[in-house]
Design a protein around this motif. Structure first.
Motif, short mmCIF file in Angstrom:
data_model
loop_
_atom_site.label_atom_id
_atom_site.label_comp_id
_atom_site.label_asym_id
_atom_site.label_seq_id
_atom_site.Cartn_x
_atom_site.Cartn_y
_atom_site.Cartn_z
N SER A 43 0.82 -1.22 0.00
CA SER A 43 0.00 0.00 0.00
C SER A 43 0.85 1.26 0.00
N GLU A 44 0.27 2.32 -0.55
CA GLU A 44 0.88 3.65 -0.47
C GLU A 44 0.68 4.17 0.95
N THR A 45 1.59 4.97 1.42
CA THR A 45 1.47 5.53 2.78
C THR A 45 1.14 7.02 2.75
N GLU A 46 1.24 7.64 1.56
CA GLU A 46 0.95 9.07 1.46
C GLU A 46 -0.06 9.31 0.34
N LEU A 47 -1.12 10.00 0.68
CA LEU A 47 -2.16 10.31 -0.31
C LEU A 47 -1.61 11.10 -1.49
N ARG A 48 -0.70 12.00 -1.20
CA ARG A 48 -0.17 12.87 -2.24
C ARG A 48 0.44 12.06 -3.39
N GLU A 49 1.22 11.03 -3.02
CA GLU A 49 1.86 10.21 -4.04
C GLU A 49 0.84 9.35 -4.78
N ALA A 50 -0.11 8.79 -4.02
CA ALA A 50 -1.14 7.94 -4.65
C ALA A 50 -1.99 8.74 -5.62
N LEU A 51 -2.38 9.95 -5.22
CA LEU A 51 -3.23 10.78 -6.08
C LEU A 51 -2.47 11.34 -7.27
N LYS A 52 -1.16 11.48 -7.11
CA LYS A 52 -0.33 11.93 -8.22
C LYS A 52 -0.39 10.91 -9.36
N LYS A 53 -0.33 9.62 -9.00
CA LYS A 53 -0.43 8.56 -10.00
C LYS A 53 -1.83 8.53 -10.61
N ALA A 54 -2.83 8.72 -9.75
CA ALA A 54 -4.22 8.71 -10.24
C ALA A 54 -4.45 9.85 -11.23
N LYS A 55 -3.97 11.04 -10.89
CA LYS A 55 -4.17 12.21 -11.77
C LYS A 55 -3.56 11.96 -13.14
N ALA A 56 -2.36 11.34 -13.15
CA ALA A 56 -1.67 11.09 -14.42
C ALA A 56 -2.53 10.23 -15.35
N GLN A 57 -3.27 9.28 -14.77
CA GLN A 57 -4.11 8.41 -15.58
C GLN A 57 -5.47 9.04 -15.91
N LEU A 58 -6.03 9.76 -14.96
CA LEU A 58 -7.34 10.38 -15.19
C LEU A 58 -7.28 11.49 -16.23
N LYS A 59 -6.07 12.03 -16.45
CA LYS A 59 -5.90 13.05 -17.48
C LYS A 59 -6.00 12.45 -18.88
N ASN A 60 -5.82 11.13 -18.96
CA ASN A 60 -5.93 10.45 -20.25
C ASN A 60 -7.35 10.64 -20.78
N THR A 61 -7.48 11.19 -21.97
CA THR A 61 -8.79 11.53 -22.52
C THR A 61 -9.71 10.32 -22.62
N LEU A 62 -9.15 9.15 -22.89
CA LEU A 62 -9.96 7.95 -23.05
C LEU A 62 -10.16 7.19 -21.73
N SER A 63 -9.73 7.77 -20.62
CA SER A 63 -9.88 7.12 -19.31
C SER A 63 -11.36 6.97 -18.96
N ASP A 64 -11.69 5.91 -18.18
CA ASP A 64 -13.08 5.73 -17.73
C ASP A 64 -13.35 6.51 -16.43
N ASN A 65 -12.40 7.37 -16.06
CA ASN A 65 -12.54 8.27 -14.90
C ASN A 65 -12.50 7.53 -13.56
N THR A 66 -11.84 6.39 -13.50
CA THR A 66 -11.59 5.71 -12.23
C THR A 66 -10.18 5.15 -12.22
N PHE A 67 -9.57 5.14 -11.04
CA PHE A 67 -8.22 4.59 -10.90
C PHE A 67 -8.12 3.94 -9.53
N GLY A 68 -7.71 2.67 -9.48
CA GLY A 68 -7.65 1.94 -8.21
C GLY A 68 -6.39 2.22 -7.42
N ILE A 69 -6.53 2.43 -6.11
CA ILE A 69 -5.37 2.63 -5.25
C ILE A 69 -5.52 1.80 -3.97
N LEU A 70 -4.38 1.47 -3.38
CA LEU A 70 -4.32 0.78 -2.10
C LEU A 70 -3.57 1.73 -1.16
#
Length: 488
Positions: free
Chosen positions: A377-404
């Motif tokens: 699992s990630e221990t810091e929200l900032r790092e986890a959300l940084k990865k999520a943002k990178a994927q959600l910016k993808n125009t063809l994304s389904d607007n969800t990204f899984g994190i632990l």
């Protein structure tokens, strides 16, 4: 004596009716005789049926292979309800008299083993030497690429027309002509863009049916997101298809646009491209069923974590509404899934990848596995959300990204909204899917205070356009002793 778990029986059943009927047959004493070989490779029985004679049912076990079910009944389902009933007989540990393996079963098994061996040799040969398209196959693929390019030109004309009219103007205009044009996209081998366009029209219809005083802003934002995806997909796909034609290589490749245009991957194609992993050990983190009203499609969606490397991926079982009763639905898994080979669908770097397997076995999850899952699992929200943002910016994304994510606590704000807080004090609001508050209801109902502190949560990050914020949809909590599901 061999046995089957409830989960293994459910996984083997072709549909819910076969599962229910098999349970009834076993529970009502349908078997008049049960036999097994001394080496426990063969289990069989005679089962009462609608015919004059009893049905002969059997299951054969061979090392390293899936159990082979056979039945003399005329059913086309496989395994049939009588085979499922035999599994329930074994699960109940009923008495099976010892017998020799019938010679006809041994002969059928020898032929099956020979076929399987030949198939494996062919598969190994295919992996070593990728299969090339024949001249006729290559010509057909080339014609299809050219037809797709024609369809993309039609798509561009459609989106230009929509942009020229303005989405707001369309909220009161007839959409009949656009629906007919959307239908025509199917004639150009473009089911992916066709579905996006149909979803756009569906949202515009909802705008037209909005009641007085209802704010259509969110629906317009949703419609705009579909229009943006269509424009992006059309532009990128045109470049992609032209390059394929110029390179004279119309074969399927691992470009994400192949699937976005509506291409369907076969497992052998994925394996030939090296998109697979061997000897995977997977634990399910979450399971849910989704329904798409435009596509009229049920999707059984499961998220898994690999105990070896901590990679989170998902499996999807698609059931069209018209055929849903004929297709076996998936269910929550509470066992360790072992698969010799798992095929992986192409995905953008860092994005959760879809996986699929043909053969798998189920067993108990070792107690130490939960600590191992927590260690990924990630221990810091900032790092986890940084990865999520990178994927959600993808125009063809389904607007969800899984994190632990490991959290310090889950609390409630003054406004009654739940939030997750990490060890640094960073917070994210916990939310729910539209029309489904199961996860948050389950979370609020948890009876143990210890679950709200110093645990690990698996959830889906989603971007909310209206509030322009990232939200976290909780799905399960991983403790040192197990996984607490918030959705099933």
């Amino acid at each position: 004596m061999r046995t089957f778990s409830e989960e293994e029986i459910t996984a083997a059943a072709p549909n819910q009716n076969a599962l229910s009927n098999g349970r009834k047959i076993s529970g009502s004493g349908g078997f008049v005789r049960r036999m097994r070989s001394e080496d426990e490779r063969y289990y069989g029985g005679e089962c009462k049926g609608s015919g004059k004679n009893n049905y002969r049912v059997s299951v054969f076990f061979e090392e390293g292979a899936a159990p082979v079910f056979r039945c003399s009944c005329p059913s086309r389902q496989f395994p049939c309800k009588h085979s499922i009933a035999l599994m329930f007989e074994m699960a109940a540990k009923k008495d099976f008299e010892l017998c020799e393996i019938p010679e006809d079963i041994l002969e059928k098994q020898r032929k099956l083993s020979a076929r399987e061996k030949k198939k494996e040799e062919k598969a190994a040969e295919g992996e070593a030497k990728p299969k090339k398209l024949s001249a006729a196959g290559k010509a057909a693929r080339t014609r299809k690429l050219k037809k797709q390019l024609e369809g993309l030109a039609l798509l561009k004309a459609l989106t230009d027309r929509l942009l020229g009219s303005g989405l707001a103007a369309l909220s009161s205009a007839p959409l009949k002509d656009y629906k007919e044009l959307a239908r025509q996209l199917g004639d150009y081998y473009l089911p992916g863009p066709q579905l996006l366009f149909r979803k756009l029209l569906f949202v515009l219809e909802r705008c037209q049916s909005a009641g007085k005083g209802e704010d259509p802003g969110e629906r317009y934002r949703e419609a705009l997101s579909y229009l943006t995806k269509l424009r992006y997909l059309g532009r990128r796909s045109e470049e992609y298809l032209k390059k394929k034609l110029q390179s004279d290589s119309p074969e399927a490749d691992d470009n994400l646009l192949y699937e976005a245009l509506g291409g369907i991957w076969r497992l052998e194609e994925l394996n030939a491209l090296g998109l697979k992993k061997e000897n995977a050990e997977l634990v399910q983190l979450s399971f849910e069923e989704r329904y798409d009203p435009v596509e009229k499609l049920y999707t059984d969606l499961a998220y898994w974590i690999d105990l070896r490397d901590g990679e989170i991926s998902y499996s999807a079982n698609y059931r069209p509404e018209k055929a849903a009763k004929y297709i076996r639905s998936e269910d929550s898994s509470f066992s360790l899934l072992r698969a010799e080979s798992v095929s992986i669908y192409p995905a953008a770097e860092g994005e959760l990848r879809r996986i699929r397997w043909e053969k798998a076995s189920f067993g108990e999850i070792p107690p130490e596995s939960f600590s191992r899952i927590r260690s990924f699992s990630e221990t810091e929200l900032r790092e986890a959300l940084k990865k999520a943002k990178a994927q959600l910016k993808n125009t063809l994304s389904d607007n969800t990204f899984g994190i632990l994510i490991h959290y310090k606590r889950i609390g409630e704000s003054g406004g009654g909204k739940l939030y997750l807080e990490d060890r640094l004090g960073e917070r994210i609001r916990l939310s729910e899917d539209a029309g489904n508050d199961t996860a948050l209801f389950s979370l609020r109902a948890l009876p143990y205070p210890g679950l709200f502190r110093e645990q690990v949560l698996f959830g889906l990050v989603r971007y909310e356009r209206k509030g322009e914020e990232l939200l976290l949809l909780p799905r399960s909590i991983v403790t040192e002793r197990g996984i607490v599901r918030l959705m099933f």
